[in-house]
Enzyme design. Structure first.
Site, PDB file in Angstrom:
ATOM      1  N   VAL A 194       0.991  -1.228   0.305  1.00 35.24           N
ATOM      2  CA  VAL A 194      -0.222   0.470   0.207  1.00 35.24           C
ATOM      3  C   VAL A 194       0.664   0.991   0.483  1.00 35.24           C
ATOM      4  CG1 VAL A 194      -2.181   1.135   0.870  1.00 35.24           C
ATOM      5  CG2 VAL A 194      -1.838  -0.909   1.612  1.00 35.24           C
ATOM      6  N   HIS A 455     -29.236   8.599 -10.751  1.00 35.96           N
ATOM      7  CA  HIS A 455     -28.484   8.781 -11.629  1.00 35.96           C
ATOM      8  C   HIS A 455     -28.114  10.553 -12.476  1.00 35.96           C
ATOM      9  CE1 HIS A 455     -27.519   7.724 -15.889  1.00 35.96           C
ATOM     10  NE2 HIS A 455     -28.548   8.726 -16.240  1.00 35.96           N
TER      11      HIS A 455
HETATM   12  P1  NAI Z   1       2.559  -4.070   2.564  1.00 33.93           P
HETATM   13  O1  NAI Z   1       1.884  -4.893   3.281  1.00 33.93           O
HETATM   14  O2  NAI Z   1       1.296  -3.252   2.569  1.00 33.93           O
HETATM   15  O3  NAI Z   1       3.010  -3.663   1.442  1.00 33.93           O
HETATM   16  C1  NAI Z   1       4.480  -4.330   1.700  1.00 33.93           C
HETATM   17  C2  NAI Z   1       5.267  -5.279   0.242  1.00 33.93           C
HETATM   18  O4  NAI Z   1       6.561  -5.634   0.611  1.00 33.93           O
HETATM   19  C3  NAI Z   1       4.531  -6.387   0.122  1.00 33.93           C
HETATM   20  O5  NAI Z   1       3.972  -6.903  -1.472  1.00 33.93           O
HETATM   21  C4  NAI Z   1       5.394  -7.447   0.617  1.00 33.93           C
HETATM   22  O6  NAI Z   1       5.233  -8.672  -0.420  1.00 33.93           O
HETATM   23  C5  NAI Z   1       6.972  -7.382   0.221  1.00 33.93           C
HETATM   24  N1  NAI Z   1       7.877  -7.468   0.513  1.00 33.93           N
HETATM   25  C6  NAI Z   1       8.079  -7.788   1.788  1.00 33.93           C
HETATM   26  N2  NAI Z   1       9.815  -7.913   1.687  1.00 33.93           N
HETATM   27  C7  NAI Z   1      10.183  -7.143   1.050  1.00 33.93           C
HETATM   28  C8  NAI Z   1      11.296  -7.856   0.867  1.00 33.93           C
HETATM   29  N3  NAI Z   1      13.161  -8.375   1.274  1.00 33.93           N
HETATM   30  N4  NAI Z   1      11.482  -7.407  -0.364  1.00 33.93           N
HETATM   31  C9  NAI Z   1      10.219  -6.204  -1.669  1.00 33.93           C
HETATM   32  N5  NAI Z   1       9.529  -6.790  -1.269  1.00 33.93           N
HETATM   33  C10 NAI Z   1       9.238  -7.091  -0.121  1.00 33.93           C
HETATM   34  O7  NAI Z   1       3.035  -2.775   3.626  1.00 33.93           O
HETATM   35  P2  NAI Z   1       3.344  -1.139   3.307  1.00 33.93           P
HETATM   36  O8  NAI Z   1       3.628  -0.903   2.055  1.00 33.93           O
HETATM   37  O9  NAI Z   1       4.998  -1.600   4.254  1.00 33.93           O
HETATM   38  O10 NAI Z   1       2.684  -0.407   4.387  1.00 33.93           O
HETATM   39  C11 NAI Z   1       2.575  -0.765   5.138  1.00 33.93           C
HETATM   40  C12 NAI Z   1       0.427  -1.471   6.022  1.00 33.93           C
HETATM   41  O11 NAI Z   1       0.338   0.646   6.484  1.00 33.93           O
HETATM   42  C13 NAI Z   1      -0.323  -1.662   5.099  1.00 33.93           C
HETATM   43  O12 NAI Z   1      -0.539  -3.493   5.194  1.00 33.93           O
HETATM   44  C14 NAI Z   1      -1.412  -0.989   5.751  1.00 33.93           C
HETATM   45  O13 NAI Z   1      -1.904  -1.701   6.978  1.00 33.93           O
HETATM   46  C15 NAI Z   1      -0.642   0.174   6.511  1.00 33.93           C
HETATM   47  N6  NAI Z   1      -1.398   1.167   5.367  1.00 33.93           N
HETATM   48  C16 NAI Z   1      -2.459   1.540   5.113  1.00 33.93           C
HETATM   49  C17 NAI Z   1      -2.740   2.638   3.758  1.00 33.93           C
HETATM   50  C18 NAI Z   1      -4.757   2.307   3.781  1.00 33.93           C
HETATM   51  O14 NAI Z   1      -5.234   1.740   4.099  1.00 33.93           O
HETATM   52  N7  NAI Z   1      -4.801   3.530   2.170  1.00 33.93           N
HETATM   53  C19 NAI Z   1      -2.214   3.510   3.358  1.00 33.93           C
HETATM   54  C20 NAI Z   1      -0.813   3.062   3.694  1.00 33.93           C
HETATM   55  C21 NAI Z   1      -0.643   1.817   4.053  1.00 33.93           C
END
Ligand code: NAI
Ligand code: FAD
Length: 476
Positions: A194, A455
């Site tokens: 995200v 609509h």
């Molecule tokens: P995320 O869990 O959304 O995504 C992390 C990504 O990094 C995953 O696709 C994962 O497979 C990948 N990844 C993990 N280790 C890796 C590596 N060593 N090399 C390459 N890729 C790797 O986590 P993110 O984006 O850090 O966000 C954290 C959390 O913050 C989200 O899960 C969400 O809960 C929250 N968030 C929510 C938002 C919203 O509601 N719009 C916006 C931003 C954050």
């Protein structure tokens, strides 16, 4: 004398500040302890969400989208703008102003609701016969307060990439990624989740060449497959993000003014040089150093505080909410748990339905969903029916000029009960609420199909998807 409270809340993010306010509204004597400091070193309420998360990221998304529209989309409306430029300092100033209005607002709400607010780091010091002693440390100042009940709302921290230090200059987490003083020419992002997609979109729209490196072979594997497929097409072809999945980061070398990333994909080893690198590979619960051992609070090996459906921990009178417990790491989920715990402490029946928490990714197009994905239902052997309606056929979407994406409704094959709704398209963040309400009321697709939708409105796409579950599309 030790000050005593009915409720001590540790953490003033959207979980903690809401829990504190709701507890006070219910007549409890409340103290909220928080240690967050802004970039000037001043205490700032609101946690990750208000300071360095939801609010500033949405401000930057809006500014960058406005720029992109003005630069590339207004001409089709017959509006010609010449010599358009981006003023990053003003953009950052606007974002910071929005943040301080909101963080300052929490202080005002605390005063209005008579919540005592203490700046400092809180930790369990001891169990007493009537509750818990919490030690609060702020620099040299130490004080101990007493809580009959304690709500742990300490949130989460960015997951580090082993061996790589975040300096928020060249190698950044969300904090740095929200505040680049100028547009980096080449921006690398590790993690296509995200944050990676939202921040990647911001800087791409403003002119960066953005490359996102994702470890998983599948793009957005949490999301319904058909939505993920459409999203990848939109992000790579329309926006121009370079997204590489299934990569293994081998090494990151920080130079004086650049960062080199060495990675391996299915074919070979690659090296890319960036001017800035954002690491967004998930977040981890922030549960270290809270004195859990002093009172016997259980924390699992991943740092999650185990709780039951009422957010009770293993200790009487100790609750945990938000990012530090199971479930999605989302602000609205944290806040609702805060309300529910305040009500439980007051003898009411607080409850949060984790099955109907909406998710939104604020990219363009936006992605929003609630309930189960098609792949999940398939794996579980549930029989289902699908209605899917494209925005390209929506009059309102055409007028707005955002015709990509669709609404997909999944209903139980036998009962017709809605099991999941997945939207990719304009204002998906707003549209999803109809689906959340429907699912909370255990509606069937037929219920939505029989409700009059205005609509022309984007919500007609939900209506059509509901009709489509029974094969009765009116506009397809
Ligand atoms: P995320 O869990 O959304 O995504 C992390 C990504 O990094 C995953 O696709 C994962 O497979 C990948 N990844 C993990 N280790 C890796 C590596 N060593 N090399 C390459 N890729 C790797 O986590 P993110 O984006 O850090 O966000 C954290 C959390 O913050 C989200 O899960 C969400 O809960 C929250 N968030 C929510 C938002 C919203 O509601 N719009 C916006 C931003 C954050
Ligand atoms: P937090 O907001 O993390 O707050 C915890 C607070 O407790 C912090 O102020 C921390 O300093 C303090 N604290 C920690 N330990 C102690 C201690 N021992 N003593 C005193 N204080 C302590 N979610 C959404 O729903 N929508 C979004 O659009 C969205 N966008 C995001 C964008 C980004 C860039 C990021 C990083 C996150 C985003 N999130 C979004 C996720 C959202 O920010 C979190 O889910 C939410 O902030 C969690 O709330 P919380 O109250 O559990 O914890």
């Amino acid at each position: 004398m030790t000050k005593s409270f009915d409720v001590v809340v540790i953490g003033a993010g959207p979980g903690g500040y809401v829990a504190a306010i709701r507890s006070a509204q219910l007549g409890l004597k409340v103290c909220c302890v928080d240690d967050f400091k802004d970039h000037n070193g001043n205490s700032s309420l609101g946690g990750t969400c208000l300071n360095v998360g939801c609010i500033p990221s949405k401000a930057m998304l809006e500014s960058s989208e406005n720029y992109e529209k003005a630069a590339h989309k207004f001409d089709e409306h017959g509006i010609n703008i010449r010599g358009i430029t981006v003023d990053i300092p003003t953009m950052l100033e606007r974002k910071d102003k929005i943040v301080s209005q909101f963080t300052g607002g929490i202080g005002i709400l605390f005063k209005k609701n008579k919540v005592t607010s203490i700046h400092g780091r809180g930790r369990f010091a001891a169990k007493t016969s009537s509750g818990y002693e919490i030690e609060v440390v702020n620099g040299e100042v130490r004080e101990t307060i007493h809580g009959v009940n304690v709500i742990v709302a300490t949130g989460s921290l960015p997951r580090p990439l082993p061996g790589l230090e975040v300096d928020n200059e060249l190698v950044c987490d969300n904090v740095g990624a929200l505040s680049f003083s100028k547009v980096p020419k080449r921006l690398g992002v590790i993690g296509a989740g995200v944050i990676g997609l939202e921040m990647g979109s911001v800087w791409k729209r403003l002119g960066s060449d953005v490359t996102i490196l994702e470890a998983m072979p599948e793009f957005l594997n949490l999301v319904d497959r058909s939505v993920a497929k459409e999203a990848k097409r939109a992000f790579t072809q329309s926006l121009g993000l370079k997204i590489f999945t299934g990569v293994n980061i081998k090494d990151v070398r920080v130079r004086k003014k650049s960062v080199e990333v060495l990675y391996e994909d299915s074919e070979s080893e690659q090296k890319i040089v960036f001017d800035k690198l954002v690491v967004s590979i998930g977040r981890i619960p922030n549960s270290a150093n809270i004195g859990a051992e002093n009172v016997g609070l259980i924390i699992d090996e991943k740092g999650v505080i185990p709780v039951d459906e009422k957010n009770c921990t293993n200790l009487d009178g100790v609750y945990a909410i938000g990012d530090v417990v199971r479930g999605p790491m989302l602000a609205h989920k944290s806040s609702e748990e805060g309300v529910a715990v305040a009500e439980t402490i007051s003898g009411q029946h607080g409850h949060v339905n984790l099955d109907t928490i909406p998710w939104v990714i604020y990219t363009s197009p936006e992605i929003a969903w609630v309930g189960r994905t098609e792949q999940d239902l398939k794996e579980s052997g549930v029989s289902y029916k699908i209605g899917q309606f494209p925005f390209s056929v929506s009059g309102r979407a055409r007028a707005i000029g955002e015709t990509g994406g669709f609404v997909k409704m999944i209903a139980d094959a036998t009962s017709d009960k809605i099991l999941g709704v997945h939207i990719i398209g304009p204002y998906a963040s707003e549209l999803i609420t109809e689906a959340v309400v429907a699912m909370e009321f255990e509606a069937t697709a037929e219920d939505i199909a029989r409700i009059v939708h205005a609509h022309p409105s984007l919500s007609e796409a939900i209506h059509e998807a509901a009709l489509g579950v029974d094969g009765r599309y009116l506009s397809l």
